[in-house]
Design a protein around this motif. Structure first.
Motif, PDB file in Angstrom:
ATOM      1  N   GLU A   1       0.815  -1.217   0.000  1.00 27.88           N
ATOM      2  CA  GLU A   1       0.000   0.000   0.000  1.00 27.88           C
ATOM      3  C   GLU A   1       0.848   1.267   0.000  1.00 27.88           C
ATOM      4  OE1 GLU A   1      -2.590   0.248   3.407  1.00 27.88           O
ATOM      5  OE2 GLU A   1      -4.295  -0.381   2.212  1.00 27.88           O
ATOM      6  N   ASP A   2       1.921   1.269   0.788  1.00 26.54           N
ATOM      7  CA  ASP A   2       2.771   2.459   0.888  1.00 26.54           C
ATOM      8  C   ASP A   2       3.432   2.786  -0.449  1.00 26.54           C
ATOM      9  OD1 ASP A   2       2.162   2.667   3.621  1.00 26.54           O
ATOM     10  OD2 ASP A   2       3.894   1.456   4.193  1.00 26.54           O
ATOM     11  N   CYS A   3       3.987   1.772  -1.109  1.00 22.12           N
ATOM     12  CA  CYS A   3       4.646   2.005  -2.406  1.00 22.12           C
ATOM     13  C   CYS A   3       3.627   2.378  -3.475  1.00 22.12           C
ATOM     14  CB  CYS A   3       5.443   0.777  -2.828  1.00 22.12           C
ATOM     15  SG  CYS A   3       6.942   0.531  -1.847  1.00 22.12           S
ATOM     16  N   GLU A   4       2.482   1.736  -3.459  1.00 22.17           N
ATOM     17  CA  GLU A   4       1.434   2.064  -4.422  1.00 22.17           C
ATOM     18  C   GLU A   4       1.053   3.539  -4.298  1.00 22.17           C
ATOM     19  OE1 GLU A   4      -3.239   1.115  -5.409  1.00 22.17           O
ATOM     20  OE2 GLU A   4      -2.317   0.203  -3.660  1.00 22.17           O
ATOM     21  N   SER A   5       0.847   3.995  -3.077  1.00 22.07           N
ATOM     22  CA  SER A   5       0.476   5.388  -2.839  1.00 22.07           C
ATOM     23  C   SER A   5       1.575   6.338  -3.296  1.00 22.07           C
ATOM     24  CB  SER A   5       0.184   5.605  -1.356  1.00 22.07           C
ATOM     25  OG  SER A   5      -0.121   6.947  -1.103  1.00 22.07           O
ATOM     26  N   GLU A   6       2.816   5.995  -2.981  1.00 18.98           N
ATOM     27  CA  GLU A   6       3.936   6.854  -3.376  1.00 18.98           C
ATOM     28  C   GLU A   6       4.078   6.919  -4.900  1.00 18.98           C
ATOM     29  OE1 GLU A   6       8.642   7.644  -2.346  1.00 18.98           O
ATOM     30  OE2 GLU A   6       7.620   5.946  -1.418  1.00 18.98           O
ATOM     31  N   MET A   7       3.888   5.779  -5.571  1.00 20.26           N
ATOM     32  CA  MET A   7       3.984   5.772  -7.030  1.00 20.26           C
ATOM     33  C   MET A   7       2.910   6.646  -7.661  1.00 20.26           C
ATOM     34  SD  MET A   7       5.081   1.931  -8.213  1.00 20.26           S
ATOM     35  CE  MET A   7       3.543   1.204  -7.788  1.00 20.26           C
ATOM     36  N   VAL A   8       1.706   6.559  -7.152  1.00 13.87           N
ATOM     37  CA  VAL A   8       0.583   7.329  -7.701  1.00 13.87           C
ATOM     38  C   VAL A   8       0.823   8.831  -7.556  1.00 13.87           C
ATOM     39  CG1 VAL A   8      -1.868   7.846  -7.363  1.00 13.87           C
ATOM     40  CG2 VAL A   8      -1.092   5.489  -7.382  1.00 13.87           C
ATOM     41  N   HIS A   9       1.522   9.236  -6.502  1.00 16.04           N
ATOM     42  CA  HIS A   9       1.730  10.654  -6.231  1.00 16.04           C
ATOM     43  C   HIS A   9       3.083  11.184  -6.707  1.00 16.04           C
ATOM     44  CE1 HIS A   9      -1.522   9.614  -3.408  1.00 16.04           C
ATOM     45  NE2 HIS A   9      -1.998  10.760  -3.852  1.00 16.04           N
ATOM     46  N   THR A  10       3.875  10.356  -7.393  1.00 14.30           N
ATOM     47  CA  THR A  10       5.188  10.775  -7.884  1.00 14.30           C
ATOM     48  C   THR A  10       5.051  11.380  -9.281  1.00 14.30           C
ATOM     49  OG1 THR A  10       6.305   9.073  -6.593  1.00 14.30           O
ATOM     50  CG2 THR A  10       7.526   9.994  -8.445  1.00 14.30           C
ATOM     51  N   GLU A  11       5.602  12.559  -9.455  1.00 13.66           N
ATOM     52  CA  GLU A  11       5.586  13.241 -10.757  1.00 13.66           C
ATOM     53  C   GLU A  11       6.652  12.629 -11.666  1.00 13.66           C
ATOM     54  OE1 GLU A  11       3.463  15.637 -11.658  1.00 13.66           O
ATOM     55  OE2 GLU A  11       2.487  15.608  -9.692  1.00 13.66           O
ATOM     56  N   ALA A  12       6.416  12.657 -12.961  1.00 14.64           N
ATOM     57  CA  ALA A  12       7.352  12.079 -13.933  1.00 14.64           C
ATOM     58  C   ALA A  12       8.728  12.746 -13.867  1.00 14.64           C
ATOM     59  CB  ALA A  12       6.783  12.177 -15.347  1.00 14.64           C
ATOM     60  N   GLU A  13       8.799  14.000 -13.434  1.00 16.08           N
ATOM     61  CA  GLU A  13      10.068  14.723 -13.342  1.00 16.08           C
ATOM     62  C   GLU A  13      10.870  14.338 -12.100  1.00 16.08           C
ATOM     63  OE1 GLU A  13       7.011  16.473 -13.487  1.00 16.08           O
ATOM     64  OE2 GLU A  13       7.066  16.502 -15.668  1.00 16.08           O
ATOM     65  N   ASP A  14      10.238  13.693 -11.155  1.00 19.63           N
ATOM     66  CA  ASP A  14      10.877  13.292  -9.900  1.00 19.63           C
ATOM     67  C   ASP A  14      11.881  12.166 -10.171  1.00 19.63           C
ATOM     68  OD1 ASP A  14      11.409  12.060  -7.343  1.00 19.63           O
ATOM     69  OD2 ASP A  14       9.591  12.991  -6.572  1.00 19.63           O
ATOM     70  N   ALA A  15      13.040  12.219  -9.536  1.00 21.40           N
ATOM     71  CA  ALA A  15      14.076  11.198  -9.716  1.00 21.40           C
ATOM     72  C   ALA A  15      13.567   9.805  -9.326  1.00 21.40           C
ATOM     73  CB  ALA A  15      15.317  11.555  -8.903  1.00 21.40           C
ATOM     74  N   LYS A  16      12.675   9.739  -8.378  1.00 23.80           N
ATOM     75  CA  LYS A  16      12.171   8.446  -7.914  1.00 23.80           C
ATOM     76  C   LYS A  16      11.279   7.776  -8.972  1.00 23.80           C
ATOM     77  CE  LYS A  16      11.324   6.086  -3.835  1.00 23.80           C
ATOM     78  NZ  LYS A  16      11.533   6.070  -2.441  1.00 23.80           N
ATOM     79  N   TYR A  17      10.770   8.554  -9.915  1.00 27.52           N
ATOM     80  CA  TYR A  17       9.925   8.020 -10.981  1.00 27.52           C
ATOM     81  C   TYR A  17      10.664   6.935 -11.767  1.00 27.52           C
ATOM     82  CZ  TYR A  17       6.849   8.012 -15.095  1.00 27.52           C
ATOM     83  OH  TYR A  17       6.001   7.648 -16.100  1.00 27.52           O
TER      84      TYR A  17
END
Length: 61
Positions: free
Chosen positions: A29-45
């Motif tokens: 759940e935590d990773c799913e939520s973080e992925m949904v809220h990560t912008e394409a410009e973010d390094a974590k994307y």
């Protein structure tokens, strides 16, 4: 019905009980939520895209 123990998340590797299964791979759940809220410009994307490639969802990335 017997409750299943936690599963390792394909993104963070931690064993958790709540999340989703995509093509037989678990995402907590935590990773799913973080992925949904990560912008394409973010390094974590790019990190998330790399992990998702493991389950065959990004064939032409």
């Amino acid at each position: 019905m017997e409750q299943q123990p936690g599963q390792p998340c394909i993104i963070c590797g931690q064993v958790k009980e709540e999340g989703i299964v995509i093509v037989s791979h678990f995402i907590c759940e935590d990773c799913e939520s973080e992925m949904v809220h990560t912008e394409a410009e973010d390094a974590k994307y790019r990190f998330f895209i790399g992990r998702m490639k493991k389950i065959g969802l990004q064939k032409n990335a």
